[in-house]
Scaffold this motif. Sequence first.
Motif, PDB file in Angstrom:
ATOM      1  N   LEU A   1       0.815  -1.207   0.000  1.00 12.82           N
ATOM      2  CA  LEU A   1       0.000   0.000   0.000  1.00 12.82           C
ATOM      3  C   LEU A   1       0.854   1.264   0.000  1.00 12.82           C
ATOM      4  O   LEU A   1       0.378   2.341  -0.349  1.00 12.82           O
ATOM      5  CB  LEU A   1      -0.927   0.026   1.225  1.00 12.82           C
ATOM      6  CG  LEU A   1      -2.111  -0.953   1.196  1.00 12.82           C
ATOM      7  CD1 LEU A   1      -2.731  -1.076   2.583  1.00 12.82           C
ATOM      8  CD2 LEU A   1      -3.153  -0.503   0.185  1.00 12.82           C
ATOM      9  N   GLY A   2       2.113   1.131   0.428  1.00 12.85           N
ATOM     10  CA  GLY A   2       2.977   2.303   0.513  1.00 12.85           C
ATOM     11  C   GLY A   2       2.616   3.241   1.647  1.00 12.85           C
ATOM     12  O   GLY A   2       2.967   4.427   1.623  1.00 12.85           O
ATOM     13  N   ILE A   3       1.907   2.719   2.663  1.00 10.82           N
ATOM     14  CA  ILE A   3       1.440   3.517   3.800  1.00 10.82           C
ATOM     15  C   ILE A   3       1.759   2.751   5.082  1.00 10.82           C
ATOM     16  O   ILE A   3       1.676   1.524   5.120  1.00 10.82           O
ATOM     17  CB  ILE A   3      -0.078   3.775   3.693  1.00 10.82           C
ATOM     18  CG1 ILE A   3      -0.395   4.617   2.462  1.00 10.82           C
ATOM     19  CG2 ILE A   3      -0.614   4.456   4.950  1.00 10.82           C
ATOM     20  CD1 ILE A   3      -1.856   4.679   2.114  1.00 10.82           C
ATOM     21  N   LYS A   4       2.135   3.492   6.127  1.00 10.05           N
ATOM     22  CA  LYS A   4       2.435   2.871   7.408  1.00 10.05           C
ATOM     23  C   LYS A   4       1.423   3.271   8.471  1.00 10.05           C
ATOM     24  O   LYS A   4       0.834   4.354   8.411  1.00 10.05           O
ATOM     25  CB  LYS A   4       3.841   3.268   7.867  1.00 10.05           C
ATOM     26  CG  LYS A   4       4.968   2.717   7.006  1.00 10.05           C
ATOM     27  CD  LYS A   4       6.320   3.030   7.600  1.00 10.05           C
ATOM     28  CE  LYS A   4       7.433   2.414   6.757  1.00 10.05           C
ATOM     29  NZ  LYS A   4       8.763   2.655   7.353  1.00 10.05           N
ATOM     30  N   GLY A   5       1.236   2.369   9.428  1.00  9.75           N
ATOM     31  CA  GLY A   5       0.393   2.661  10.567  1.00  9.75           C
ATOM     32  C   GLY A   5       1.181   3.226  11.727  1.00  9.75           C
ATOM     33  O   GLY A   5       2.350   3.630  11.581  1.00  9.75           O
ATOM     34  N   VAL A   6       0.559   3.259  12.890  1.00 12.38           N
ATOM     35  CA  VAL A   6       1.209   3.728  14.115  1.00 12.38           C
ATOM     36  C   VAL A   6       1.149   2.606  15.146  1.00 12.38           C
ATOM     37  O   VAL A   6       0.219   1.796  15.156  1.00 12.38           O
ATOM     38  CB  VAL A   6       0.522   4.997  14.661  1.00 12.38           C
ATOM     39  CG1 VAL A   6       0.748   6.159  13.711  1.00 12.38           C
ATOM     40  CG2 VAL A   6      -0.967   4.790  14.873  1.00 12.38           C
ATOM     41  N   PRO A   7       2.145   2.502  16.053  1.00 13.14           N
ATOM     42  CA  PRO A   7       2.130   1.443  17.058  1.00 13.14           C
ATOM     43  C   PRO A   7       0.909   1.561  17.973  1.00 13.14           C
ATOM     44  O   PRO A   7       0.511   2.661  18.350  1.00 13.14           O
ATOM     45  CB  PRO A   7       3.436   1.663  17.833  1.00 13.14           C
ATOM     46  CG  PRO A   7       4.291   2.480  16.917  1.00 13.14           C
ATOM     47  CD  PRO A   7       3.347   3.339  16.123  1.00 13.14           C
ATOM     48  N   GLU A   8       0.357   0.415  18.326  1.00 14.82           N
ATOM     49  CA  GLU A   8      -0.798   0.390  19.216  1.00 14.82           C
ATOM     50  C   GLU A   8      -0.320   0.428  20.663  1.00 14.82           C
ATOM     51  O   GLU A   8       0.513  -0.395  21.064  1.00 14.82           O
ATOM     52  CB  GLU A   8      -1.635  -0.857  18.968  1.00 14.82           C
ATOM     53  CG  GLU A   8      -2.944  -0.912  19.737  1.00 14.82           C
ATOM     54  CD  GLU A   8      -3.970   0.105  19.245  1.00 14.82           C
ATOM     55  OE1 GLU A   8      -4.980   0.306  19.929  1.00 14.82           O
ATOM     56  OE2 GLU A   8      -3.753   0.691  18.162  1.00 14.82           O
ATOM     57  N   PRO A   9      -0.809   1.373  21.499  1.00 14.64           N
ATOM     58  CA  PRO A   9      -0.385   1.434  22.904  1.00 14.64           C
ATOM     59  C   PRO A   9      -0.862   0.222  23.698  1.00 14.64           C
ATOM     60  O   PRO A   9      -1.809  -0.461  23.323  1.00 14.64           O
ATOM     61  CB  PRO A   9      -1.050   2.718  23.421  1.00 14.64           C
ATOM     62  CG  PRO A   9      -1.425   3.493  22.207  1.00 14.64           C
ATOM     63  CD  PRO A   9      -1.724   2.471  21.146  1.00 14.64           C
ATOM     64  N   ARG A  10      -0.199  -0.018  24.819  1.00  8.47           N
ATOM     65  CA  ARG A  10      -0.616  -1.060  25.756  1.00  8.47           C
ATOM     66  C   ARG A  10      -1.368  -0.433  26.931  1.00  8.47           C
ATOM     67  O   ARG A  10      -1.181   0.737  27.255  1.00  8.47           O
ATOM     68  CB  ARG A  10       0.603  -1.842  26.269  1.00  8.47           C
ATOM     69  CG  ARG A  10       1.160  -2.845  25.264  1.00  8.47           C
ATOM     70  CD  ARG A  10       2.416  -3.510  25.790  1.00  8.47           C
ATOM     71  NE  ARG A  10       2.835  -4.615  24.922  1.00  8.47           N
ATOM     72  CZ  ARG A  10       2.910  -5.879  25.313  1.00  8.47           C
ATOM     73  NH1 ARG A  10       2.592  -6.204  26.551  1.00  8.47           N
ATOM     74  NH2 ARG A  10       3.306  -6.827  24.479  1.00  8.47           N
TER      75      ARG A  10
END
Length: 292
Positions: free
Chosen positions: A280-289
Amino acid sequence: MRIEVLVDVKTTLGEGPLWDVEQQRLYWIDSFDGRVFRSTVEGSEVRAWDVPAKIGSMALRKDGQGAVLSLATGFHLLDFRSGDVDLIVDPEPGKEKNRINDGKVDKRGRFVAGSMDTMEEGPNGALYRLDPDFSVHTLDTDIICSNGPCWSPDGSIFYFADSWSGEIWSYDYDLATGAVSNRRTFAKLDTSTGGAADGSTVDAEGCLWNAQVYDGKIVRYRPDGTVERIIEMPVKKVTSCMFGGPNLDILFITSMAKPPLPRFPGDGVLRGSLFAIYDLGIKGVPEPRFGA
């Protein structure tokens, strides 16, 4: 872009893909069958935990020993080592037709999840915030089916949907207190083909991705609420999405094998699969705990 089946476990109601950057593992759930799944990014080493009730969502804990769950009977803790599930609190005692549904963790470690009417008919649900000290706070009320909670990358905007409203909402979110305010319409869905807003995630560019259940679409919305792209999926009953993988650039999609009510459509042999979308050429963000 390519779409592949990552794991074919035929989840009755697959939901809540959750990528953990610490373990480099993917979690997801079967809401109706009461199971938590985990696999590698390639879909191997699949492990499952049974829980004692229908499950709406989960979040990993900061202590690394387990997860916080939203079950039909309230908020619980799951110990991954023993498999034990212990009640924290039931925010809706006596509401037997309700269950806690979709939820996610904010940047300060609070778990925000909403409840729903199991028949998806009346505004009997509410939106709750479970703090690390296990106190519960009501954020909104009069909800039929809670879905799609997520935040803008800086945590200042909270997104949420009552699936049958035909809208995705945004709120101002106070990270210091966990309070919401100024609810407004972020996007209106085209409901003419029977679709509804289900699970959502936000990417690193601040765009919101929503799984539009019963319509087989993943829609990317710009921060101003306009549609940037639509991805047609090979099944109609897509339920949620989240970015993951070593570079956070794979979009994982859950689906359901059986509709919860007879008025909803069926799917073919890929029903209930866990999908992955690549390139997709797109990144997500880390999910917090969850936790202080």
